[in-house]
Design a protein around this motif. Sequence first.
Motif, PDB file in Angstrom:
ATOM      1  N   TRP A  11      23.815   4.488  38.431  1.00 50.30           N
ATOM      2  CA  TRP A  11      24.257   4.457  39.827  1.00 50.30           C
ATOM      3  C   TRP A  11      25.054   5.719  40.146  1.00 50.30           C
ATOM      4  N   LYS A  12      24.597   6.447  41.166  1.00 53.20           N
ATOM      5  CA  LYS A  12      25.355   7.626  41.627  1.00 53.20           C
ATOM      6  C   LYS A  12      26.077   7.233  42.912  1.00 53.20           C
ATOM      7  N   LYS A  13      27.260   6.716  42.736  1.00 55.40           N
ATOM      8  CA  LYS A  13      28.013   6.126  43.838  1.00 55.40           C
ATOM      9  C   LYS A  13      28.557   7.199  44.779  1.00 55.40           C
ATOM     10  N   ASP A  14      29.032   8.282  44.182  1.00 60.98           N
ATOM     11  CA  ASP A  14      29.604   9.365  44.986  1.00 60.98           C
ATOM     12  C   ASP A  14      28.699  10.583  44.886  1.00 60.98           C
ATOM     13  N   LEU A  15      28.353  11.110  46.026  1.00 61.22           N
ATOM     14  CA  LEU A  15      27.414  12.223  46.067  1.00 61.22           C
ATOM     15  C   LEU A  15      28.053  13.433  46.732  1.00 61.22           C
ATOM     16  N   TYR A  16      27.834  14.597  46.167  1.00 57.07           N
ATOM     17  CA  TYR A  16      28.218  15.813  46.859  1.00 57.07           C
ATOM     18  C   TYR A  16      27.064  16.212  47.770  1.00 57.07           C
ATOM     19  N   VAL A  17      27.396  16.502  49.012  1.00 52.89           N
ATOM     20  CA  VAL A  17      26.357  16.933  49.953  1.00 52.89           C
ATOM     21  C   VAL A  17      26.804  18.197  50.672  1.00 52.89           C
ATOM     22  N   LYS A  18      25.812  18.994  51.010  1.00 55.53           N
ATOM     23  CA  LYS A  18      26.065  20.241  51.724  1.00 55.53           C
ATOM     24  C   LYS A  18      25.942  19.973  53.219  1.00 55.53           C
ATOM     25  N   GLU A  19      26.942  20.388  53.969  1.00 53.96           N
ATOM     26  CA  GLU A  19      26.825  20.298  55.432  1.00 53.96           C
ATOM     27  C   GLU A  19      27.118  21.675  55.973  1.00 53.96           C
ATOM     28  N   GLY A  20      26.083  22.369  56.354  1.00 53.78           N
ATOM     29  CA  GLY A  20      26.232  23.781  56.738  1.00 53.78           C
ATOM     30  C   GLY A  20      26.688  24.543  55.512  1.00 53.78           C
ATOM     31  N   SER A  21      27.854  25.197  55.602  1.00 54.19           N
ATOM     32  CA  SER A  21      28.325  25.971  54.438  1.00 54.19           C
ATOM     33  C   SER A  21      29.319  25.169  53.603  1.00 54.19           C
ATOM     34  N   LYS A  22      29.671  23.955  54.074  1.00 48.11           N
ATOM     35  CA  LYS A  22      30.647  23.127  53.365  1.00 48.11           C
ATOM     36  C   LYS A  22      29.997  22.144  52.387  1.00 48.11           C
ATOM     37  N   VAL A  23      30.744  21.790  51.352  1.00 50.95           N
ATOM     38  CA  VAL A  23      30.293  20.716  50.471  1.00 50.95           C
ATOM     39  C   VAL A  23      31.237  19.527  50.641  1.00 50.95           C
ATOM     40  N   LYS A  24      30.683  18.363  50.917  1.00 46.01           N
ATOM     41  CA  LYS A  24      31.467  17.155  51.184  1.00 46.01           C
ATOM     42  C   LYS A  24      31.173  16.089  50.127  1.00 46.01           C
ATOM     43  N   LEU A  25      32.119  15.192  49.925  1.00 40.71           N
ATOM     44  CA  LEU A  25      31.871  14.073  49.013  1.00 40.71           C
ATOM     45  C   LEU A  25      31.517  12.837  49.851  1.00 40.71           C
ATOM     46  N   LEU A  26      30.333  12.278  49.590  1.00 42.45           N
ATOM     47  CA  LEU A  26      29.925  11.047  50.289  1.00 42.45           C
ATOM     48  C   LEU A  26      30.109   9.883  49.324  1.00 42.45           C
ATOM     49  N   ARG A  27      30.851   8.875  49.742  1.00 45.17           N
ATOM     50  CA  ARG A  27      31.127   7.745  48.864  1.00 45.17           C
ATOM     51  C   ARG A  27      30.199   6.564  49.153  1.00 45.17           C
ATOM     52  N   ASN A  28      30.157   5.624  48.200  1.00 45.43           N
ATOM     53  CA  ASN A  28      29.428   4.361  48.355  1.00 45.43           C
ATOM     54  C   ASN A  28      27.957   4.511  48.673  1.00 45.43           C
ATOM     55  N   SER A  29      27.350   5.458  48.018  1.00 44.26           N
ATOM     56  CA  SER A  29      25.916   5.612  48.151  1.00 44.26           C
ATOM     57  C   SER A  29      25.236   4.617  47.210  1.00 44.26           C
ATOM     58  N   LEU A  30      24.170   4.008  47.679  1.00 46.14           N
ATOM     59  CA  LEU A  30      23.392   3.107  46.815  1.00 46.14           C
ATOM     60  C   LEU A  30      22.164   3.845  46.289  1.00 46.14           C
ATOM     61  N   THR A  31      22.415   4.865  45.467  1.00 47.20           N
ATOM     62  CA  THR A  31      21.312   5.583  44.849  1.00 47.20           C
ATOM     63  C   THR A  31      21.549   5.673  43.351  1.00 47.20           C
ATOM     64  N   GLY A  32      20.484   5.926  42.640  1.00 46.78           N
ATOM     65  CA  GLY A  32      20.618   6.036  41.195  1.00 46.78           C
ATOM     66  C   GLY A  32      19.445   6.783  40.613  1.00 46.78           C
ATOM     67  N   ARG A  33      19.597   7.176  39.364  1.00 45.36           N
ATOM     68  CA  ARG A  33      18.524   7.888  38.675  1.00 45.36           C
ATOM     69  C   ARG A  33      17.994   7.003  37.549  1.00 45.36           C
ATOM     70  N   VAL A  34      16.675   6.842  37.506  1.00 42.95           N
ATOM     71  CA  VAL A  34      16.071   5.960  36.495  1.00 42.95           C
ATOM     72  C   VAL A  34      16.281   6.539  35.095  1.00 42.95           C
ATOM     73  N   GLU A  35      16.829   5.716  34.206  1.00 43.65           N
ATOM     74  CA  GLU A  35      17.080   6.149  32.828  1.00 43.65           C
ATOM     75  C   GLU A  35      16.226   5.373  31.814  1.00 43.65           C
ATOM     76  N   LYS A  36      15.839   4.158  32.200  1.00 40.60           N
ATOM     77  CA  LYS A  36      15.098   3.334  31.246  1.00 40.60           C
ATOM     78  C   LYS A  36      14.044   2.519  31.978  1.00 40.60           C
ATOM     79  N   VAL A  37      12.896   2.363  31.341  1.00 43.44           N
ATOM     80  CA  VAL A  37      11.783   1.605  31.915  1.00 43.44           C
ATOM     81  C   VAL A  37      11.528   0.387  31.032  1.00 43.44           C
ATOM     82  N   ASN A  38      11.268  -0.760  31.632  1.00 42.55           N
ATOM     83  CA  ASN A  38      10.926  -1.962  30.869  1.00 42.55           C
ATOM     84  C   ASN A  38       9.485  -1.830  30.367  1.00 42.55           C
TER      85      ASN A  38
END
Lengths: 244, 244
Positions: B89-116
């Motif tokens: 689970w990647k709960k907090d994401l850094y995102v680019k907005e124009g030339s700034k980098v912001k921290l976005l919290r409570n994202s419901l995204t993740g990277r698959v690490e294991k497959v059944n």
Amino acid sequence: VLTKKEKVVIVHGASVVRDEMAEKLGRKMQTITSPSGITSVFTNEKAIEVMLMVYAGLVNKQIVATLLAQGVKAVGLSGVDGKLWQARWKKDLYVKEGSKVKLLRNSLTGRVEKVNKELLMLLLKKSYTPVLCPPALSWENKIVNTDNDWAAAVVAGTLKIRKMVVLFEAPGFLREVSVETSLIPKIKREELSEFMQYAAGRMKKKVLGAKKALEMGVEEIYFGDGRIENPVTRALGGKGTVIK
Amino acid sequence: VLTKKEKVVIVHGASVVRDEMAEKLGRKMQTITSPSGITSVFTNEKAIEVMLMVYAGLVNKQIVATLLAQGVKAVGLSGVDGKLWQARWKKDLYVKEGSKVKLLRNSLTGRVEKVNKELLMLLLKKSYTPVLCPPALSWENKIVNTDNDWAAAVVAGTLKIRKMVVLFEAPGFLREVSVETSLIPKIKREELSEFMQYAAGRMKKKVLGAKKALEMGVEEIYFGDGRIENPVTRALGGKGTVIK
């Protein structure tokens, strides 16, 4: 009650969420009544899309995730997957409108006639708990809406399941609908047809499903309250209506 | 190309239908850009619901029904089912907005690490064709959005699949985005990273997915046009971009 010892199959609906979502999408469902007084929704292409989204997508996966978090190895499947629920397509429907009977054409509904036993057994043997929902697939490979209670009965019969628990938003089968104290605690299997007269609204389908399940060899059917804690344990404990 | 001889796993997305449906439901998706320039949608609780509906419900079952009608024993599963895709689970994401980098919290995204693997092999051994889609399930049992191309790579690697075909709405990997004649016909696996500079928009994820797949042991990757007839045969025939 979902212990890891017993093999369990779950069949669920989602009519409340379906109606909410259909309304939000501007695709309000049209309720129809059969000549024998059984109500359902008229299913066209747009309605099937909503069903796929809400049943097979949203609600199925939410149930699966909840079970997985509790240690149950849940796998969600619709009746379409692997032709799990093969249905006879009922393209033309007779419906009652007031005192008239009308023919409605091009309905995407069907009645489940065959269950893919191989696929379910494959999962059950490896201790997965199948979580099933409509729609079904017709013999012509059309995605069709189908009656859940009937489908559950055919699933139970096909898998030679002994006990079936049917949960809904009432304490059990009520002699007078909306009078919660009029609960019928026990019904003998041979007397079930006589109780059809008390079945109102969606309960009619549940009684027809129970009849089908008994015909298919299910021995005990428990109607219970799905709104309470531990609904399955309570229903099996005889807190609702027991048919056997 | 889905002959019944070969074992095939299908992984699909549905971003166009997802965006349409999100808009109809008044839940328009917000596009975010990572500091490295990779765009995706910001996923909150409401967005996950739309994903479940469109990916796991509508589109998955429509693909399954189409394959079943062609004689392919298709079974649709989301990454949630049976913990098929377990993700960090990647709960907090850094995102680019124009030339700034912001921290976005409570994202419901993740990277698959294991497959059944067990669940997929169970189906493949009985000649079922798994049709897979997001979302995934995090290690904390949260339903999370996930990158399809990465997930497909982990699936292919886990199952020791030799060939991976990646279809999208372009003739292949283009040196200049939107110039269809700038197709790159061949890339050597060791040179893939150098080609990252030509990857625009969603192609960046496809190249990262391809890199992951190669790392996990996939031998040949075919990028091809999903808009044409027989897209898989054509891609395997070298009409798109071949990476090996």
